[in-house]
Structures are given as C-alpha cells and as structure tokens.
Design a protein around this motif. Structure first.
Motif, PDB file in Angstrom:
ATOM      1  N   ILE A 223       0.800  -1.423   0.096  1.00 23.05           N
ATOM      2  CA  ILE A 223      -0.080   0.086  -0.123  1.00 23.05           C
ATOM      3  C   ILE A 223       0.840   1.112  -0.031  1.00 23.05           C
ATOM      4  CG2 ILE A 223      -1.782  -1.124   1.249  1.00 23.05           C
ATOM      5  CD1 ILE A 223      -1.113   0.719   3.626  1.00 23.05           C
TER       6      ILE A 223
ATOM      7  N   ILE B  26      -1.005   3.163  -2.853  1.00 23.87           N
ATOM      8  CA  ILE B  26      -2.018   4.033  -2.331  1.00 23.87           C
ATOM      9  C   ILE B  26      -3.186   4.085  -3.424  1.00 23.87           C
ATOM     10  CG2 ILE B  26      -1.203   6.309  -3.565  1.00 23.87           C
ATOM     11  CD1 ILE B  26      -1.740   7.655  -0.647  1.00 23.87           C
ATOM     12  N   GLU B  27      -3.018   3.892  -4.640  1.00 20.16           N
ATOM     13  CA  GLU B  27      -4.112   3.735  -5.680  1.00 20.16           C
ATOM     14  C   GLU B  27      -5.134   2.145  -5.197  1.00 20.16           C
ATOM     15  OE1 GLU B  27      -1.639   5.732  -9.328  1.00 20.16           O
ATOM     16  OE2 GLU B  27      -1.993   3.469  -9.440  1.00 20.16           O
TER      17      GLU B  27
ATOM     18  N   ALA C 131      -2.547   8.247  -8.587  1.00 13.32           N
ATOM     19  CA  ALA C 131      -2.149   8.834  -7.364  1.00 13.32           C
ATOM     20  C   ALA C 131      -2.039   9.956  -7.352  1.00 13.32           C
ATOM     21  CB  ALA C 131      -0.835   8.217  -7.025  1.00 13.32           C
TER      22      ALA C 131
ATOM     23  N   TRP D   1      -3.554   5.444   4.921  1.00 19.98           N
ATOM     24  CA  TRP D   1      -2.078   5.411   4.433  1.00 19.98           C
ATOM     25  C   TRP D   1      -1.184   6.130   5.554  1.00 19.98           C
ATOM     26  CZ3 TRP D   1       1.516   8.610   3.194  1.00 19.98           C
ATOM     27  CH2 TRP D   1       2.954   8.255   2.363  1.00 19.98           C
TER      28      TRP D   1
ATOM     29  N   TRP E  89      -7.431  15.059  -2.419  1.00 17.27           N
ATOM     30  CA  TRP E  89      -7.024  14.858  -1.098  1.00 17.27           C
ATOM     31  C   TRP E  89      -6.694  16.322  -0.366  1.00 17.27           C
ATOM     32  CZ3 TRP E  89      -1.720  15.584   1.060  1.00 17.27           C
ATOM     33  CH2 TRP E  89      -1.805  15.490   2.354  1.00 17.27           C
TER      34      TRP E  89
ATOM     35  N   LEU F 234      -5.106   1.083  -2.387  1.00 18.61           N
ATOM     36  CA  LEU F 234      -5.765   1.108  -1.074  1.00 18.61           C
ATOM     37  C   LEU F 234      -6.971   1.929  -1.286  1.00 18.61           C
ATOM     38  CD1 LEU F 234      -5.803   1.054   2.037  1.00 18.61           C
ATOM     39  CD2 LEU F 234      -4.407   2.844   1.940  1.00 18.61           C
ATOM     40  N   HIS F 235      -7.106   2.944  -2.129  1.00 20.25           N
ATOM     41  CA  HIS F 235      -8.263   3.774  -2.379  1.00 20.25           C
ATOM     42  C   HIS F 235      -9.383   3.081  -3.091  1.00 20.25           C
ATOM     43  CE1 HIS F 235     -10.213   7.490  -3.004  1.00 20.25           C
ATOM     44  NE2 HIS F 235     -10.346   7.531  -4.424  1.00 20.25           N
TER      45      HIS F 235
ATOM     46  N   THR G 179      -8.605   7.659   2.505  1.00 17.93           N
ATOM     47  CA  THR G 179      -7.744   6.698   1.984  1.00 17.93           C
ATOM     48  C   THR G 179      -6.337   7.321   2.473  1.00 17.93           C
ATOM     49  OG1 THR G 179      -8.676   6.294  -0.219  1.00 17.93           O
ATOM     50  CG2 THR G 179      -6.413   6.188  -0.343  1.00 17.93           C
ATOM     51  N   VAL G 180      -6.183   8.612   2.672  1.00 20.97           N
ATOM     52  CA  VAL G 180      -4.724   9.228   2.906  1.00 20.97           C
ATOM     53  C   VAL G 180      -4.733   8.882   4.284  1.00 20.97           C
ATOM     54  CG1 VAL G 180      -3.304  11.251   3.004  1.00 20.97           C
ATOM     55  CG2 VAL G 180      -4.572  10.787   0.796  1.00 20.97           C
TER      56      VAL G 180
END
Length: 295
Positions: free
Chosen positions: A182, A188-189, A202, A223, A209, A191-192, A219-220
């Motif tokens: 993640i 991170i993509e 991203a 993260w 964000w 995870l989102h 999401t952030v």
C-alpha cells in the motif's frame, strides 16, 4: 576520479565524479535486461577510453550479496545469480563496487543532501514500491544477502474483514500485509480502490485529498496511519535523526509533511525539527551515492 553507473530496468545512467563528487561526462543507454553479454558490452562501451586506474561504482535496482557477490534483481534478469562485481572487474579491467540503488540514495542524502551533518540517516523510497537504506557515519548498513533498510516488508497489516478494513494484500516477497503493498504510488491507488474510492491515479487522488475530498481524505488518513507506524518503529530502532524521502511520492510535499507530523507524534523522543523530509538529490542520487561507496 570515479566512474559511476546507475543501472535500472530501463536505462543505464553514467557519469564521472571528481574529488568533490560533482558529476560530469553524463550519458545514458538502454539497459540490456535479458542478455548478459550485451549487458557487459554496454558497460564496456560506457567505460571505454577512461584510465583503467579509475574504479567503477555501480548503483543497481537489486541487491548484491557482500560475500558471494551474487546479484538479485527483478528488472534485469540477465544478472540474476551472477557475481556481477567480479565479472565486471574481470571483463572491464578495473576495480568495481556494486550496491543497491536505495542504499545509494540514502548515502547521497547522508553525505551531501538532506542528511548532511547527521550521523544516522535512514533514506526512504516511496516510488512504485517501498524501500530504504540505513547510513551510519557515512557507511551503508548492509546485512547478509545484501539486504538492509527493507522496512516495507513484514506482516504489518493484520488480516481483517468488514467495512472499512485495511486489506492484508499478498506481497511479491511471499508474505501478506506488507507496507510495500500500500505504500508506494501504486499501493495508495490500490488502497483507495479497496476502500471504495474507485480507480484513480495517485496524482489525482492526492490532488483531491488536498482539496478536501472525503473519499480521498479517508484513503490518505489510512495510508498515513499505517506508514507512520512503520516509520516510527524504524526511527526508534535505528535512532535516525533525519529520514529523507526519494521516489515519486517524494514530490508530494504536503503528503510528506503530513507523514512527518504523524511519525514525530509516534516516536519515543521529542523532535521539533522535521524528521521525514523530501530528499535534496533524488534525480542524481544513484550516481552521487555510488561515488561515495567504499570497500
């Protein structure tokens, strides 16, 4: 004078470094990834014409075992299992040193980047995946198999089910729940998407964000929570007083500032000055770091 090469899966970057570690004679060639003879030939072409007394220091996207010299890399399969340092020294007729590119990034930042003046520097890579390197008193800490600084691997994310749970995804290392799954831009993509935010690049995600979008903020936040937990542990274990960031996400200044605040809230010591900071030399870190390598 030292010859330096930064070898990635797409290109080999080459330069000459002087006594002040300033680079000149820069050039680049595509990396032959599947043919060892072509790979050696490319390195020979790069170094041809230079005095044989000038050593070649290499940063590579992989690891080189200190004892056996064998190299392992995902993107350059022709050198897998090859004692690359010895082979190139024999074929090129010059002294060769080889190190992981993340270690070279950390070394470049420790010696003349964001970590200059710090005795213990932990370099963080947040790119396609997660990596790092630990530098103590100007030397990379490298363990058996050439490994060190791999803070992105280990079961940090527990298996869980239900709405809003964080995915313990399978990692290429063979485990599940690694921060590498993640942590980087693709992570991170991923995870989102798992948290219901859909498919989003991203850069777009982080732009949303910053604008206060609810899904992007969730999401952030997740993260930041997981990544800061991992980095706080690294800071507590190593005692690093600065942690420069390289890789694509290093350019996301607001994200790195938020990560820094979260990490400093979680470490055992009090630190007023920023701890997690964007690296100063990301574009040249492989070459500069390689120029600082020592036997």
């Amino acid at each position: 004078m030292i010859l330096c090469a930064d070898i990635g899966g797409s290109y080999i970057d080459f330069a000459q470094a002087d006594a002040k570690h300033e680079l000149s004679h820069r050039k680049r060639t595509p990396t032959p990834t599947t043919d060892l003879e072509r790979f050696v030939s490319a390195m020979n072409d790069m170094t041809a014409g230079y005095d044989a007394a000038m050593p070649l220091h290499i940063a590579i996207a992989g690891v080189c075992a200190p004892r056996s010299g064998q190299t392992r890399t995902a993107n350059i399969p022709c050198v897998n299992g090859v004692p690359l340092r010895r082979l190139l020294a024999e074929r090129l007729g010059r002294r060769v040193l080889v190190a992981n590119d993340a270690h070279c990034f950390a070394l470049s930042e420790a010696m003349q980047g964001a970590g200059a003046g710090h005795n213990i520097v932990f370099g963080i890579i947040l790119g396609t995946g997660v990596g790092g390197g630990l530098i103590i008193d100007g030397r990379p800490v490298i363990g058996p198999g050439g490994l060190g600084g791999e803070w992105g691997h280990g079961p940090f994310i527990p298996e869980a089910t239900g709405p809003g749970s964080i995915p313990a995804l399978p990692c290429q290392c063979g485990q599940r729940g690694c921060l590498d799954t993640i942590g980087g831009a693709r992570g991170i993509e991923r995870l989102h998407h798992h948290l219901g935010g859909g498919e989003l690049h991203a850069r777009s995600l982080l732009a949303q964000w910053r604008e206060g979008d609810g899904a992007a903020r969730r999401t952030v936040d997740v993260w930041l929570d997981r990544m800061s937990a991992g980095l706080a542990m690294v800071a507590n274990v190593t005692g690093a007083s600065i942690m420069p960031v390289g890789g694509g996400l290093a350019h996301q200044v607001a994200l790195i500032e938020a990560l820094d605040c979260k990490v400093r809230d979680r470490i055992l010591r009090h630190q007023e000055n920023p701890l997690v900071v964007p690296g100063h030399l990301p574009g040249e870190s492989g070459l500069i770091g390689a120029s600082w390598l020592k036997d």
